[in-house]
Scaffold this motif. Structure first.
Motif, mmCIF file in Angstrom:
data_model
loop_
_atom_site.group_PDB
_atom_site.id
_atom_site.type_symbol
_atom_site.label_atom_id
_atom_site.label_comp_id
_atom_site.label_asym_id
_atom_site.label_seq_id
_atom_site.Cartn_x
_atom_site.Cartn_y
_atom_site.Cartn_z
ATOM 1 N N GLU A 44 33.861 11.559 -6.192
ATOM 2 C CA GLU A 44 33.012 11.320 -5.027
ATOM 3 C C GLU A 44 33.853 11.085 -3.777
ATOM 4 O O GLU A 44 33.469 11.497 -2.677
ATOM 5 N N ARG A 45 35.006 10.472 -3.927
ATOM 6 C CA ARG A 45 35.880 10.226 -2.770
ATOM 7 C C ARG A 45 36.354 11.547 -2.167
ATOM 8 O O ARG A 45 36.337 11.733 -0.943
ATOM 9 N N VAL A 46 36.752 12.481 -3.017
ATOM 10 C CA VAL A 46 37.238 13.774 -2.515
ATOM 11 C C VAL A 46 36.077 14.631 -2.018
ATOM 12 O O VAL A 46 36.194 15.328 -1.002
ATOM 13 N N LEU A 48 33.466 13.546 -0.575
ATOM 14 C CA LEU A 48 33.161 13.022 0.757
ATOM 15 C C LEU A 48 34.135 13.572 1.793
ATOM 16 O O LEU A 48 33.727 13.954 2.903
ATOM 17 N N ALA A 49 35.406 13.672 1.449
ATOM 18 C CA ALA A 49 36.398 14.188 2.393
ATOM 19 C C ALA A 49 36.087 15.638 2.769
ATOM 20 O O ALA A 49 36.184 16.022 3.945
ATOM 21 N N ILE A 50 35.700 16.440 1.787
ATOM 22 C CA ILE A 50 35.369 17.837 2.078
ATOM 23 C C ILE A 50 34.057 17.915 2.851
ATOM 24 O O ILE A 50 33.910 18.731 3.777
ATOM 25 N N LEU A 51 33.116 17.072 2.502
ATOM 26 C CA LEU A 51 31.843 17.026 3.217
ATOM 27 C C LEU A 51 32.065 16.680 4.689
ATOM 28 O O LEU A 51 31.467 17.290 5.590
ATOM 29 N N GLN A 52 32.925 15.730 4.954
ATOM 30 C CA GLN A 52 33.242 15.366 6.340
ATOM 31 C C GLN A 52 33.894 16.537 7.077
ATOM 32 O O GLN A 52 33.594 16.778 8.256
ATOM 33 N N LYS A 53 34.739 17.263 6.384
ATOM 34 C CA LYS A 53 35.392 18.440 6.984
ATOM 35 C C LYS A 53 34.353 19.504 7.318
ATOM 36 O O LYS A 53 34.366 20.070 8.425
ATOM 37 N N ARG A 54 33.440 19.784 6.399
ATOM 38 C CA ARG A 54 32.388 20.779 6.650
ATOM 39 C C ARG A 54 31.522 20.350 7.842
ATOM 40 O O ARG A 54 31.167 21.170 8.690
ATOM 41 N N PHE A 55 31.174 19.073 7.890
ATOM 42 C CA PHE A 55 30.317 18.587 8.975
ATOM 43 C C PHE A 55 31.004 18.752 10.330
ATOM 44 O O PHE A 55 30.395 19.276 11.286
ATOM 45 N N SER A 56 32.253 18.336 10.411
ATOM 46 C CA SER A 56 32.953 18.413 11.703
ATOM 47 C C SER A 56 33.152 19.862 12.146
ATOM 48 O O SER A 56 33.123 20.160 13.341
ATOM 49 N N GLU A 57 33.348 20.767 11.202
ATOM 50 C CA GLU A 57 33.567 22.167 11.541
ATOM 51 C C GLU A 57 32.275 22.899 11.888
ATOM 52 O O GLU A 57 32.244 23.749 12.782
ATOM 53 N N LEU A 58 31.183 22.570 11.183
ATOM 54 C CA LEU A 58 29.975 23.384 11.282
ATOM 55 C C LEU A 58 28.939 22.850 12.269
ATOM 56 O O LEU A 58 28.204 23.643 12.864
ATOM 57 N N ILE A 77 29.885 11.445 9.269
ATOM 58 C CA ILE A 77 29.505 11.196 7.885
ATOM 59 C C ILE A 77 30.476 10.158 7.331
ATOM 60 O O ILE A 77 31.619 10.478 6.992
ATOM 61 N N ALA A 78 30.033 8.902 7.269
ATOM 62 C CA ALA A 78 30.899 7.836 6.777
ATOM 63 C C ALA A 78 30.775 7.647 5.267
ATOM 64 O O ALA A 78 31.717 7.230 4.611
ATOM 65 N N ALA A 79 29.603 7.950 4.726
ATOM 66 C CA ALA A 79 29.351 7.834 3.290
ATOM 67 C C ALA A 79 28.585 9.072 2.841
ATOM 68 O O ALA A 79 27.950 9.759 3.650
ATOM 69 N N VAL A 80 28.638 9.354 1.558
ATOM 70 C CA VAL A 80 28.019 10.570 1.033
ATOM 71 C C VAL A 80 26.547 10.675 1.425
ATOM 72 O O VAL A 80 26.080 11.735 1.869
ATOM 73 N N ASP A 81 25.807 9.600 1.296
ATOM 74 C CA ASP A 81 24.369 9.653 1.560
ATOM 75 C C ASP A 81 24.029 9.848 3.033
ATOM 76 O O ASP A 81 22.872 10.139 3.375
ATOM 77 N N PRO A 397 17.537 8.827 -0.101
ATOM 78 C CA PRO A 397 18.303 8.989 -1.343
ATOM 79 C C PRO A 397 18.193 7.769 -2.243
ATOM 80 O O PRO A 397 18.247 6.632 -1.773
ATOM 81 N N TYR A 398 18.032 8.020 -3.521
ATOM 82 C CA TYR A 398 18.114 6.941 -4.498
ATOM 83 C C TYR A 398 19.585 6.587 -4.691
ATOM 84 O O TYR A 398 20.484 7.402 -4.437
ATOM 85 N N PRO A 399 19.884 5.375 -5.159
ATOM 86 C CA PRO A 399 21.288 4.976 -5.369
ATOM 87 C C PRO A 399 22.018 5.927 -6.307
ATOM 88 O O PRO A 399 21.443 6.431 -7.267
ATOM 89 N N ARG A 400 23.277 6.133 -6.017
ATOM 90 C CA ARG A 400 24.104 7.000 -6.842
ATOM 91 C C ARG A 400 24.727 6.189 -7.978
ATOM 92 O O ARG A 400 25.956 6.146 -8.173
ATOM 93 N N ARG A 401 23.888 5.536 -8.724
ATOM 94 C CA ARG A 401 24.303 4.757 -9.883
ATOM 95 C C ARG A 401 23.132 4.654 -10.847
ATOM 96 O O ARG A 401 21.980 4.890 -10.474
ATOM 97 N N GLY A 402 23.435 4.339 -12.094
ATOM 98 C CA GLY A 402 22.380 4.257 -13.098
ATOM 99 C C GLY A 402 21.786 5.632 -13.361
ATOM 100 O O GLY A 402 22.441 6.667 -13.228
#
Length: 446
Positions: A44-46, A48-58, A77-81, A397-402
């Motif tokens: 999830e950490r990585v 998020l890093a790619i998601l942030q890259k896509r957001f800033s570029e697109l 995008i500070a967190a995945v959700d 979004p529902y929590p990303r746990r459980g």
């Protein structure tokens, strides 16, 4: 990253997830162990890093995305959700007015599509285009856009503007979906010289299936079409589009209104000609498959109705169905087991005594590969396809746990010229941090 090399550092995981092609024409091959050995927290950490890259570029380059950014006042995008309010509804790529195609107003269709791709379509001269096929010819001849269409069963076909490089990713996504994991069936190389892919769909079309066939031949088998068996001929995008409109009109009782449109007047005669020869071509196709591929290793990921058609075709012609024992058969295309009778199922089992694998996916993320069912009965998406479970009433979004049940959404990290975030109409149950009995790490769909 080399096949079977286990990713350990964040940099190695980033390399694995970011894009599959190191260079033009290369098919990336991954093992199941490599794909599903990543610890969930690191994954999830990585992601998020790619998601942030896509957001800033697109975001600055896609007006449709920027509109959502402005409406939701999302600067980063500070967190995945944080990306959830920016995910597109699954109807986004069919949100064009039907009248644009009805009346051949392709300049305006270009303008609509231009908001959804980083490729510039604004300067194309499409004034002489009188059909979808002619319009697509101009787009493909002058840009790297390769528009992928859906079947249009809702009355509209989707027009998804992928770049040629993104289309080429499909070989890597396909290879990943068939990769080995433990004792489960699969291949270290889905495009090995002894493997034959069987697709009972038109060899030439802009539909997602036709694009796969073309790419598998060109990229996977380096131009050797003998390893990809498909229906000869071409599926017209105009006829595909009209077919969906007819089905919708029949369901709504509006066929007479449809017959008054300019599109109907252009296409109705051609549609009748195509429909008349459909059954015969499929019959000849399956005869060839059974005869030519006897004792060979085949791969088929198709609907249960096609398996039934092949078995019945072999029976009518007195042909023995015998494929290599390492052949890989799977269900795809959305057809469920309960669409055929128990006797028909028994006929399939008798003729094809293989373990049938199962997949879950949809055309928007086809290049990235569908989620494969494991030995424990759960579905595992490739790690470059991010999962979300949303409250069906609020969209939160529902929590990303459980374990959570709700509306399914995804983000395809391989999309880099269009926005890869989609909200589906499907209800799913996802376990985020509960180990799957198959041994794969990461979230999975029940």
């Amino acid at each position: 990253m080399k096949m079977n090399e286990m990713p350990q550092s964040d940099e190695a995981v980033f390399e694995l997830l970011h894009a599959p092609l190191a260079k033009e024409g290369e098919v990336a091959r991954y093992s199941g162990e490599q794909l599903f050995s990543i610890e969930p927290a690191q994954l999830e950490r990585v992601q998020l890093a790619i998601l942030q890259k896509r957001f800033s570029e697109l975001a600055p380059r896609l007006p449709a995305l920027q509109k959502l950014v402005d409406e939701n006042r999302i600067a980063r995008i500070a967190a995945v959700d944080d990306v959830v309010p920016l995910l597109f509804p699954h109807t986004t790529y069919k949100s064009y007015p039907l009248s644009l195609i009805d009346n051949c107003r392709f300049e305006q269709l270009n303008a609509w599509l231009n908001d959804l791709t980083t490729n510039d379509l604004s300067g194309l001269d499409v004034s002489r285009c009188e059909s979808l096929e002619e319009w697509l010819d101009v787009v493909e001849a002058n840009t790297s856009v390769r528009i992928q269409t859906s079947s249009g069963t809702s009355g509209k076909i989707s027009l998804l503007p992928k770049d040629k490089r993104e289309v080429d990713y499909s070989c890597s996504g396909f290879a990943a979906a068939l990769s080995t994991f433990g004792d489960e069936p699969g291949f270290a190389d889905a495009f090995a010289p002894n493997i034959y892919l069987v697709y009972p769909f038109a060899r030439h079309s802009r539909h997602s299936t036709g694009i796969l066939v073309k790419t598998f031949v060109e990229q996977g088998f380096h131009g050797d079409a003998s390893h990809v068996l498909a229906l000869d001929g071409k599926m017209s995008t105009d006829l595909l589009w009209m077919s969906g409109r007819i089905k919708k009109a029949q369901a709504d009782g509006t066929v007479e209104q449809l017959k008054k449109t300019k599109a109907w007047q252009r296409l109705s005669d051609k549609f009748a000609e195509l429909d008349a020869g459909k059954t015969e071509s499929l019959e000849e196709f399956f005869k060839d498959v059974v005869i030519k591929l006897k004792d060979k290793t085949i791969v088929m990921i198709i609907g249960i109705n096609y398996y039934l058609a092949m078995v019945e075709c072999a029976g009518r012609h007195g042909l023995e169905m015998r494929f290599a024992p390492d052949s890989y058969l799977a269900l795809g295309g959305g057809q469920k087991w309960d669409t055929i009778s128990a006797a028909q199922k028994e006929k399939i089992w008798k003729a094809l005594p293989f373990q049938f694998n199962k997949y879950y996916g949809f055309s928007e993320t086809l290049e990235a590969g569908p989620a494969r069912m494991c030995a424990a009965g759960n579905y595992h998406a490739s790690p470059w396809v991010m999962n979300f479970v949303l409250n069906p009433d609020t969209g939160a979004p529902y929590p990303r746990r459980g374990t959570q049940t709700g509306r399914f959404a995804v983000f395809d990290l391989w999309a880099h010229t269009y926005w890869g975030g989609f909200i589906t109409g499907d209800e799913v149950t996802v376990s985020w941090d509960r180990a799957c009995g198959c041994g794969r790490k990461g979230p999975y769909i029940h």
